[in-house]
Design a protein around this motif. Structure first.
Motif, PDB file in Angstrom:
ATOM      1  N   ILE A 280       0.844  -1.192   0.000  1.00 37.77           N
ATOM      2  CA  ILE A 280       0.000   0.000   0.000  1.00 37.77           C
ATOM      3  C   ILE A 280       0.880   1.242   0.000  1.00 37.77           C
ATOM      4  O   ILE A 280       1.967   1.246   0.595  1.00 37.77           O
ATOM      5  CB  ILE A 280      -0.878   0.040   1.289  1.00 37.77           C
TER       6      ILE A 280
ATOM      7  N   GLY B 178       1.716  -5.638   3.910  1.00 36.83           N
ATOM      8  CA  GLY B 178       0.759  -6.294   4.780  1.00 36.83           C
ATOM      9  C   GLY B 178       0.821  -7.804   4.663  1.00 36.83           C
ATOM     10  O   GLY B 178       1.043  -8.359   3.585  1.00 36.83           O
ATOM     11  N   LEU B 179       0.649  -8.452   5.798  1.00 31.61           N
ATOM     12  CA  LEU B 179       0.601  -9.913   5.860  1.00 31.61           C
ATOM     13  C   LEU B 179      -0.157 -10.300   7.114  1.00 31.61           C
ATOM     14  O   LEU B 179       0.123  -9.784   8.194  1.00 31.61           O
ATOM     15  CB  LEU B 179       2.017 -10.498   5.901  1.00 31.61           C
TER      16      LEU B 179
ATOM     17  N   ASP C 279      -1.557  -7.633   9.426  1.00 37.40           N
ATOM     18  CA  ASP C 279      -0.554  -6.820  10.096  1.00 37.40           C
ATOM     19  C   ASP C 279       0.122  -5.962   9.038  1.00 37.40           C
ATOM     20  O   ASP C 279       0.703  -6.500   8.089  1.00 37.40           O
ATOM     21  CB  ASP C 279       0.451  -7.748  10.783  1.00 37.40           C
ATOM     22  N   MET C 280       0.037  -4.653   9.159  1.00 38.63           N
ATOM     23  CA  MET C 280       0.622  -3.755   8.172  1.00 38.63           C
ATOM     24  C   MET C 280       1.799  -3.009   8.785  1.00 38.63           C
ATOM     25  O   MET C 280       1.664  -2.406   9.852  1.00 38.63           O
ATOM     26  CB  MET C 280      -0.422  -2.751   7.665  1.00 38.63           C
ATOM     27  N   ARG C 281       2.924  -3.035   8.068  1.00 43.27           N
ATOM     28  CA  ARG C 281       4.150  -2.377   8.537  1.00 43.27           C
ATOM     29  C   ARG C 281       4.549  -1.307   7.526  1.00 43.27           C
ATOM     30  O   ARG C 281       4.574  -1.565   6.328  1.00 43.27           O
ATOM     31  CB  ARG C 281       5.284  -3.406   8.675  1.00 43.27           C
ATOM     32  N   PHE C 282       4.895  -0.150   8.067  1.00 43.32           N
ATOM     33  CA  PHE C 282       5.269   0.970   7.213  1.00 43.32           C
ATOM     34  C   PHE C 282       6.770   1.018   6.963  1.00 43.32           C
ATOM     35  O   PHE C 282       7.571   0.672   7.831  1.00 43.32           O
ATOM     36  CB  PHE C 282       4.854   2.283   7.877  1.00 43.32           C
TER      37      PHE C 282
ATOM     38  N   ALA D  63      10.060   3.715   5.774  1.00 41.78           N
ATOM     39  CA  ALA D  63      10.563   4.933   6.408  1.00 41.78           C
ATOM     40  C   ALA D  63       9.950   6.220   5.857  1.00 41.78           C
ATOM     41  O   ALA D  63       9.968   7.230   6.519  1.00 41.78           O
ATOM     42  CB  ALA D  63      12.083   4.993   6.299  1.00 41.78           C
TER      43      ALA D  63
ATOM     44  N   TYR E 120      -0.860   3.566  16.186  1.00 36.94           N
ATOM     45  CA  TYR E 120       0.490   3.677  15.640  1.00 36.94           C
ATOM     46  C   TYR E 120       1.192   4.819  16.354  1.00 36.94           C
ATOM     47  O   TYR E 120       0.576   5.810  16.745  1.00 36.94           O
ATOM     48  CB  TYR E 120       0.452   3.998  14.138  1.00 36.94           C
TER      49      TYR E 120
ATOM     50  N   LYS F  31       9.519  10.583  11.504  1.00 34.75           N
ATOM     51  CA  LYS F  31       8.332  10.228  10.729  1.00 34.75           C
ATOM     52  C   LYS F  31       8.118   8.723  10.610  1.00 34.75           C
ATOM     53  O   LYS F  31       7.244   8.296   9.851  1.00 34.75           O
ATOM     54  CB  LYS F  31       8.351  10.834   9.322  1.00 34.75           C
ATOM     55  N   PHE F  32       8.892   7.930  11.328  1.00 28.96           N
ATOM     56  CA  PHE F  32       8.710   6.495  11.222  1.00 28.96           C
ATOM     57  C   PHE F  32       7.446   6.075  11.964  1.00 28.96           C
ATOM     58  O   PHE F  32       7.251   6.438  13.115  1.00 28.96           O
ATOM     59  CB  PHE F  32       9.928   5.765  11.790  1.00 28.96           C
ATOM     60  N   LEU F  33       6.585   5.309  11.281  1.00 30.53           N
ATOM     61  CA  LEU F  33       5.314   4.854  11.846  1.00 30.53           C
ATOM     62  C   LEU F  33       5.444   3.412  12.313  1.00 30.53           C
ATOM     63  O   LEU F  33       5.752   2.521  11.527  1.00 30.53           O
ATOM     64  CB  LEU F  33       4.219   4.920  10.783  1.00 30.53           C
TER      65      LEU F  33
ATOM     66  N   ILE G 218       3.516   0.221  14.407  1.00 25.88           N
ATOM     67  CA  ILE G 218       2.271  -0.264  15.003  1.00 25.88           C
ATOM     68  C   ILE G 218       2.500  -0.612  16.462  1.00 25.88           C
ATOM     69  O   ILE G 218       3.563  -1.114  16.846  1.00 25.88           O
ATOM     70  CB  ILE G 218       1.714  -1.477  14.244  1.00 25.88           C
TER      71      ILE G 218
ATOM     72  N   ILE H 236      -3.072  -7.633  17.750  1.00 23.63           N
ATOM     73  CA  ILE H 236      -1.665  -7.298  17.596  1.00 23.63           C
ATOM     74  C   ILE H 236      -1.230  -6.561  18.850  1.00 23.63           C
ATOM     75  O   ILE H 236      -1.865  -5.607  19.271  1.00 23.63           O
ATOM     76  CB  ILE H 236      -1.393  -6.422  16.362  1.00 23.63           C
TER      77      ILE H 236
ATOM     78  N   TYR I 204      -6.196  -3.552   3.992  1.00 22.36           N
ATOM     79  CA  TYR I 204      -5.160  -2.681   4.540  1.00 22.36           C
ATOM     80  C   TYR I 204      -5.363  -1.203   4.216  1.00 22.36           C
ATOM     81  O   TYR I 204      -4.494  -0.388   4.481  1.00 22.36           O
ATOM     82  CB  TYR I 204      -3.792  -3.135   4.034  1.00 22.36           C
TER      83      TYR I 204
ATOM     84  N   TYR J 297      -6.490   1.469   5.602  1.00 25.26           N
ATOM     85  CA  TYR J 297      -6.946   2.023   6.867  1.00 25.26           C
ATOM     86  C   TYR J 297      -7.312   3.487   6.712  1.00 25.26           C
ATOM     87  O   TYR J 297      -6.764   4.214   5.872  1.00 25.26           O
ATOM     88  CB  TYR J 297      -5.847   1.937   7.931  1.00 25.26           C
TER      89      TYR J 297
END
Lengths: 110, 112
Positions: free
Chosen positions: A34, A93-94, A97-100, A102, B35, B41-43, B45, B56, B99, B101
């Motif tokens: 995403i 995403g998996l 669970d979504m991880r961003f 930098a 989050y 700026k690092f996001l 969860i 989670i 996803y 959101y």
């Protein structure tokens, strides 16, 4: 203009040019990718997504490309406008669970 | 009309205090998230709840405790605030396995 995301967090482009924002993701098992846009003082806003079984998806002025071989994702913005100035995040995403990543700051010069 | 609303928008507090941030969504989503965004700026969860059930729970200090009274609300309580807790905290909501959101506008927490 083009950035390499994690290594070049700032991208500056001329209004009207095309922008390419790159992202290297970490998990080869991720099944969903995403792009989010975050303007100053606001929360991230969904732009476009792509499933792992695709390699390209187009939206309005935006295109996302996925290269699973090298775990690379890119966001192309056509005819960049001042309103596109923001920080752009890729996310993977998996299993719900979504991880961003930098983030890359895009600045559009008039 | 706000889809995901967080309160307060700004929070300045002293070290050692306990504070809460509230989040409400009116989109009918079944999953809500917290989050943390740092100064770079690092996001990251922190927590996720699906229909009031924790799904989670990242490695967050146990001074942070989420509470979901119903699927439209997810609050975040922080005990014994530390300087390093200063950040912008974002609430988000979505449908499980989707996803895309919707994020709130964030709560900027400053611990002095």
């Amino acid at each position: 203009g083009e950035s390499v995301g994690l290594h070049l967090p700032t991208l500056s482009v001329q209004e009207g040019d095309n922008s390419i924002i790159n992202c290297a993701y970490s998990n080869s098992a991720s099944d969903y990718f995403i792009w989010y846009k975050q303007e100053s003082g606001k929360g991230p806003q969904f732009i476009i997504d792509i499933r792992s079984n695709m390699d390209k998806r187009q939206g309005q002025r935006v295109t996302v490309l996925l290269n699973k071989t090298v775990k690379h994702l890119s966001l192309q913005i056509a005819a960049t406008q001042p309103g596109d100035s923001a920080v752009y995040f890729c996310a993977e995403g998996l299993n719900n669970d979504m991880r961003f990543g930098a983030g890359t700051r895009l600045t559009v010069k008039p | 009309d706000t889809a995901v609303s967080q309160t307060p928008k700004y929070l300045v507090t002293q070290m050692g205090n306990d504070k809460s941030i509230k989040c409400e969504q009116n989109l009918g989503h079944d999953t809500m998230y917290w989050y943390k965004q740092d100064s770079k700026k690092f996001l990251k969860i922190m927590f996720s709840y699906n229909n009031k059930e924790l799904i989670i729970n990242e490695t967050v200090p146990n001074r942070f405790s989420p509470k979901s009274p119903d699927k439209a609300h997810l609050n975040l309580h922080i005990n014994s605030l530390e300087l390093g807790d200063s950040a912008v905290y974002f609430c988000a909501s979505g449908y499980l396995a989707n996803y895309g959101y919707t994020f709130g506008s964030g709560t900027r927490l400053t611990v002095v």
